[in-house]
Write a protein that holds these residues in place. Structure first.
Motif, short mmCIF file in Angstrom:
data_model
loop_
_atom_site.label_atom_id
_atom_site.label_comp_id
_atom_site.label_asym_id
_atom_site.label_seq_id
_atom_site.Cartn_x
_atom_site.Cartn_y
_atom_site.Cartn_z
N VAL A 17 0.86 -1.19 0.00
CA VAL A 17 0.00 0.00 0.00
C VAL A 17 0.89 1.24 0.00
CG1 VAL A 17 -1.76 1.31 1.23
CG2 VAL A 17 -1.85 -1.18 1.23
N GLY A 18 0.66 2.15 -0.92
CA GLY A 18 1.40 3.40 -0.95
C GLY A 18 2.89 3.24 -1.16
N GLY A 19 3.30 2.18 -1.86
CA GLY A 19 4.71 1.94 -2.12
C GLY A 19 5.45 1.24 -1.00
N LYS A 20 4.74 0.81 0.05
CA LYS A 20 5.38 0.15 1.19
C LYS A 20 4.66 -1.16 1.50
CE LYS A 20 6.64 4.57 3.36
NZ LYS A 20 6.49 5.43 4.57
N ARG A 46 -9.50 1.42 1.77
CA ARG A 46 -9.57 2.88 1.89
C ARG A 46 -8.17 3.49 1.83
NH1 ARG A 46 -11.03 4.95 7.62
NH2 ARG A 46 -8.86 4.31 7.83
N ASN A 47 -7.23 2.90 2.56
CA ASN A 47 -5.85 3.42 2.56
C ASN A 47 -5.22 3.30 1.17
OD1 ASN A 47 -6.13 3.94 5.30
ND2 ASN A 47 -5.11 2.05 5.93
N ALA A 48 -5.49 2.19 0.50
CA ALA A 48 -4.92 1.99 -0.83
C ALA A 48 -5.49 3.00 -1.83
CB ALA A 48 -5.20 0.56 -1.30
N GLN A 98 8.46 -2.97 -5.75
CA GLN A 98 9.29 -2.13 -4.88
C GLN A 98 10.54 -1.66 -5.59
OE1 GLN A 98 9.37 -4.96 -1.43
NE2 GLN A 98 8.97 -3.11 -0.22
N ALA A 99 11.11 -2.52 -6.42
CA ALA A 99 12.37 -2.18 -7.10
C ALA A 99 12.16 -1.35 -8.36
CB ALA A 99 13.13 -3.47 -7.44
N SER A 100 10.92 -1.21 -8.83
CA SER A 100 10.64 -0.48 -10.07
C SER A 100 10.58 1.02 -9.78
CB SER A 100 9.32 -0.95 -10.68
OG SER A 100 8.24 -0.49 -9.89
N ASP A 101 10.48 1.81 -10.85
CA ASP A 101 10.36 3.26 -10.67
C ASP A 101 8.92 3.73 -10.85
OD1 ASP A 101 10.06 2.95 -13.37
OD2 ASP A 101 11.67 4.33 -13.95
N PRO A 159 5.57 5.21 -9.51
CA PRO A 159 5.34 6.07 -8.34
C PRO A 159 4.68 5.30 -7.20
CG PRO A 159 4.61 7.15 -10.36
CD PRO A 159 4.93 5.74 -10.72
N ALA A 160 5.09 5.60 -5.98
CA ALA A 160 4.51 4.94 -4.80
C ALA A 160 3.01 5.20 -4.73
CB ALA A 160 5.20 5.44 -3.54
N GLY A 161 2.23 4.16 -4.61
CA GLY A 161 0.78 4.28 -4.54
C GLY A 161 0.07 4.02 -5.85
N LEU A 162 0.82 3.93 -6.95
CA LEU A 162 0.18 3.70 -8.24
C LEU A 162 -0.40 2.29 -8.32
CD1 LEU A 162 -0.29 5.12 -11.01
CD2 LEU A 162 1.68 3.82 -11.85
N VAL A 163 0.33 1.33 -7.78
CA VAL A 163 -0.13 -0.06 -7.74
C VAL A 163 -0.18 -0.50 -6.28
CG1 VAL A 163 0.29 -2.44 -8.45
CG2 VAL A 163 0.89 -0.55 -9.99
N ASN A 164 -1.33 -0.97 -5.85
CA ASN A 164 -1.51 -1.44 -4.48
C ASN A 164 -2.07 -2.86 -4.52
OD1 ASN A 164 -1.30 1.37 -2.89
ND2 ASN A 164 -2.52 1.68 -4.74
#
Length: 796
Positions: free
Chosen positions: A521-524, A557-559, A702-705, A707-712
């Motif tokens: 979620v959100g890149g984490k 909701r967070n995603a 995680q290793a890709s570029d 943006p954080a949150g684009l894929v959850n």
């Protein structure tokens, strides 16, 4: 000459009076109605059918005179009509493209012979649509009938299509669905509204005279839109498309009534939407004011306009409005009930501090009201948010371009917008950022069949017009999954769907305890909000293979919050930049191929070789989507008018994806690539049966570029997470592979706000092989991931 009352051109220009209206006659239409004894029947199997024991519905004109009566169809009529349509489809689809095109072209000449009867009948029934407009529709779609197999390869017609419209839908909007459906080789059952029924019956008769096979076009009339729901329940119907008014819940009722029947439904609520009319300080004020009056105060309009004016030209606009509105006559309303609603809206606006500009005083009673401009309103005013059905034009003000776009996007509807400015750069930037389907620059209400008409937000789930509008009446020759099976709705308690308890987990502290995975979620990576996990069973035998997070409503909701923050910026990136990001995901999967292949092997029971092959295909599929990013980007359209017409594909927004069991890795990257390549953000729910390949793929993300949150990625109970996706207002579309109950729940629930649904019912040991690489595969997914916008810029 002394005593002469003749006015000079100067006098007429100063008063801005309209010339005398030509005397109208409806003698030809009256003769056609008299020929049918003013009691029109149903049109089934190429002829009129008048059952004697049916209820009838009376149609009266604006003066209260009786026009005719129409039959209220019952179940027996629907069965007879559906059987005829099946036979008509076999005869019509078996003809060559050239033969179908010739039938439509022949209708052009037949319409020319009977254009007087058609135009008079439309005028009599207040279903205004000129024969020249119908001729343009026929010419356009006859050419598409000719070129279907040449320009739209690897697609085939659906079968029997039901076109349902509300009472206040225009004849143009109806035939914008009927003609492309016929041109693509389908047979059509039309369920018209009360006012369009007589013209549609006349045109159906002319269609048959042009050589259309019996049963290819049938017309069923009835009392209300419930007839459309009854038609959709017939197992012979392959597709239902609705156009009309959503505010009276016709569309919602139709979707709910057909939930669980296994029939796809598209909705175009083109009536009653609130549309912005934006005037910048760089506009030609005189032309803009004339356009606003013409758009807002016409007798029969499909949209409610809100005038948005830049502050520094407000006084100039208001003074011109006063001048242009002098001595304008009252506009007729549908009924006395509409007059009550208009009076209430004006009274409430005045109580809130608004001032009125009226062409004349309102009559004390009757279904008429003078053109009225409501100045000093607020964006939250009821006359802006839920306007009354009358000649009212609220006025809002803005200071900057950003405020103009915000006001333009304030409405939950996204049908159309009119922009007035002499600054072309400003016009293009505003058109790009308005969330509407049609944008007209220095003009309004420009319609042509080559222009795609697509509603954004709560204004529709399909595209009509243009080449883009053809695909709703076609299916790929090769599909990822079979269509929903026709069936009876399951007995369901919608309030209890997805509320089942998760399995109990006994703590295990041993060294050999199964591995616990995390969601994304959100890149984490993170645990579920509840902190709970669910066991993942091996493909064969009992035991626990691993634990995955048991996500729920708060995780979704967070995603979605993470996705909505990053999606606008991702959509604005250039296609080449999005392509490079997807290439980085493919390279990351290449670097982690052994770990991911191991998870596929352990989870699904495939051999090591087969698991490695799925990873290899996944790398290729991601590369395909990366290459696809900048290959299809709309283009210019051949409008018959002088100007520039553009069709532009845009991202939907945030898409919820419930993944299938088959090929858990390959299906995930295929759907992820389709959504991300077109500018969307995604919230993905892995297969409940095989979640580990998707959770292992998180390390690649995680290793890709990207943006954080684009894929959850949220794992857990499929039904519980489906409910959370369906009830989130920000989710624009849901792609679902799951149970029949889940499909029925989504069809019943995703109506307010409207969501675009792609539903596939998967059963044990069934489902399409995702390893196929058919040409229509990527195109179909790409079209499901975009919404279309048309932009019209006149040059003369």
């Amino acid at each position: 000459m002394a005593g002469s009352t003749t006015k000079t051109v100067y006098d007429i220009f100063q008063s801005m009076e309209q010339g005398p209206a030509p005397a109208s006659s409806t003698a030809t239409a009256q003769a056609w109605l008299d020929h049918h004894s003013r009691a029109l029947g149903l049109f089934i199997d190429g002829k009129f059918v008048c059952p004697a024991d049916r209820q009838r519905r009376s149609l009266v004109d604006c003066k209260g005179g009786n026009v005719c009566t129409t039959v209220c169809a019952v179940e027996d009529d629907i069965s007879q009509c559906a059987s005829s349509a099946v036979n008509g489809f076999k005869a019509w689809s078996s003809q060559t493209c050239y033969q179908r095109a010739q039938v439509l072209l022949k209708l052009v000449s037949i319409l020319g012979l009977h254009n007087k009867c058609v135009s008079e009948l439309c005028e009599l029934c207040e279903a205004s649509c000129s024969p020249s407009t119908l001729v343009r529709l026929l010419q356009y779609y006859s050419s598409w009938a000719q070129l279907r197999d040449t320009l739209i390869t690897n697609w085939k017609p659906l079968g029997v299509v039901a076109v349902v419209v509300s009472d206040d839908c225009s004849l143009y909007s109806l035939f914008l669905k009927v003609l492309p459906a016929l041109a693509m080789g389908n047979s059509v059952i039309v369920v018209p509204g009360q006012y369009t029924a007589p013209p549609v019956l006349l045109l159906a008769q002319l269609f048959t005279g042009a050589g259309l096979p019996a049963g290819a076009l049938n017309v069923l009339t009835g009392g209300d839109v419930s007839l459309g729901a009854n038609v959709a329940q017939n197992p012979s119907i392959s597709y239902v498309t609705y156009s009309g008014n959503k505010q009276v819940c016709d569309a919602v009722m139709l979707c709910k009534a057909t939930a669980g029947m296994g029939i796809p439904i598209s909705v175009s609520p083109c009536i009653g939407a609130t549309c912005p009319f934006i005037i910048f300080d760089s506009a030609d004020i005189d032309s803009a004011v004339d356009g606003a009056i013409e758009a807002a105060f016409r007798k029969k309009k499909e949209a409610h306009w809100v005038l948005c004016v830049q502050e520094n030209v407000l006084d100039s606009v208001v003074s011109r409005l006063r001048l242009r509105m002098e001595r304008m006559k009252c506009v007729g309303l549908r009924s006395d009930e509409d007059r009550v609603l208009v009076d209430a809206a004006v009274h409430e606006a005045q109580q809130q501090g608004a001032t009125l500009i009226q062409s004349c005083s309102a009559p004390p009673s009757g279904a008429q009201y003078p053109p009225t401009v409501v100045c000093g309103t607020a964006p939250a005013s009821p006359c802006v948010v839920s306007p009354a059905p009358g000649p009212l034009l609220p006025v809002l003000t803005f200071r900057s371009y950003t405020e103009a776009v915000t006001l333009g996007n304030h409405s939950p509807h996204g049908q159309a917008a009119s922009i007035w400015t002499e600054d072309l750069t400003l016009a293009q930037e505003t058109a790009k950022n308005l969330s509407v389907g049609s944008v007209w620059v220095n003009s309004h209400s420009v319609w042509d069949p080559c222009l795609p008409v697509a509603g954004h937000k709560d204004s529709g789930t399909c595209t009509d017009g243009g080449q883009e509008g053809m695909y709703q009446f076609l299916r790929p020759s090769s599909s990822l999954s079979p269509p929903l099976p026709r069936s009876s709705p399951l007995p369901m308690d919608y309030t209890k769907f997805g509320t089942g308890a998760s399995p109990v987990i006994i703590p295990d502290d041993s060294v050999s305890a199964p591995k616990s995975y995390l969601q994304f979620v959100g890149g984490k990576t993170c645990k579920s909000v509840s902190g709970c996990s669910i066991p993942v069973q091996p493909p064969e035998g009992d035991g626990v293979l691993a634990y995955c997070p048991d996500g729920g409503r708060k995780d979704i909701r967070n995603a979605v919050e993470a996705a909505i923050k990053v999606q606008p910026g991702w959509m604005k990136k250039s296609p080449s930049a999005r392509a490079q990001s997807l290439y980085s995901v493919a390279k990351g999967l290449e670097a982690k191929r052994r770990d991911v292949a191991a998870s596929v092997h352990i989870q699904t029971g495939l051999s090591v070789v087969e698991a490695e092959k799925e990873v290899e295909l996944s790398i290729t599929r991601l590369s395909d989507w990366a290459a696809y990013c900048d290959k299809i980007q709309g283009g210019s359209l051949p409008m018959p008018q002088s100007g520039c017409a553009l069709s532009v594909p845009e991202a939907l927004g945030v898409i919820g994806v419930v993944l299938p069991d088959n090929n858990p890795l390959l299906s995930m990257v295929t759907l992820l690539g389709a959504a991300v390549a077109t500018g969307n953000a995604v919230v993905m729910v892995p297969s409940q049966k095989y979640p580990l390949p998707a959770l292992s793929f998180i390390q690649v993300l995680q290793a890709s570029d990207l943006p954080a949150g684009l894929v959850n990625v949220i794992s857990g109970s499929r039904d519980q997470l489906t409910v959370a996706l369906a009830n989130h207002s920000v989710i624009k579309a849901i792609w679902y592979w799951g149970s029949a109950e889940g499909c029925q729940y989504l069809q019943y629930t995703c109506t307010s706000p409207l969501k675009t649904l792609c539903l596939f019912c998967q059963k044990d040991k069934e489902g399409k092989d995702w390893t196929q690489s058919h040409p229509s595969l990527l195109e179909n997914l790409w079209r499901n991931a975009v919404q279309w916008k048309s932009v019209w810029i006149p040059t003369a």
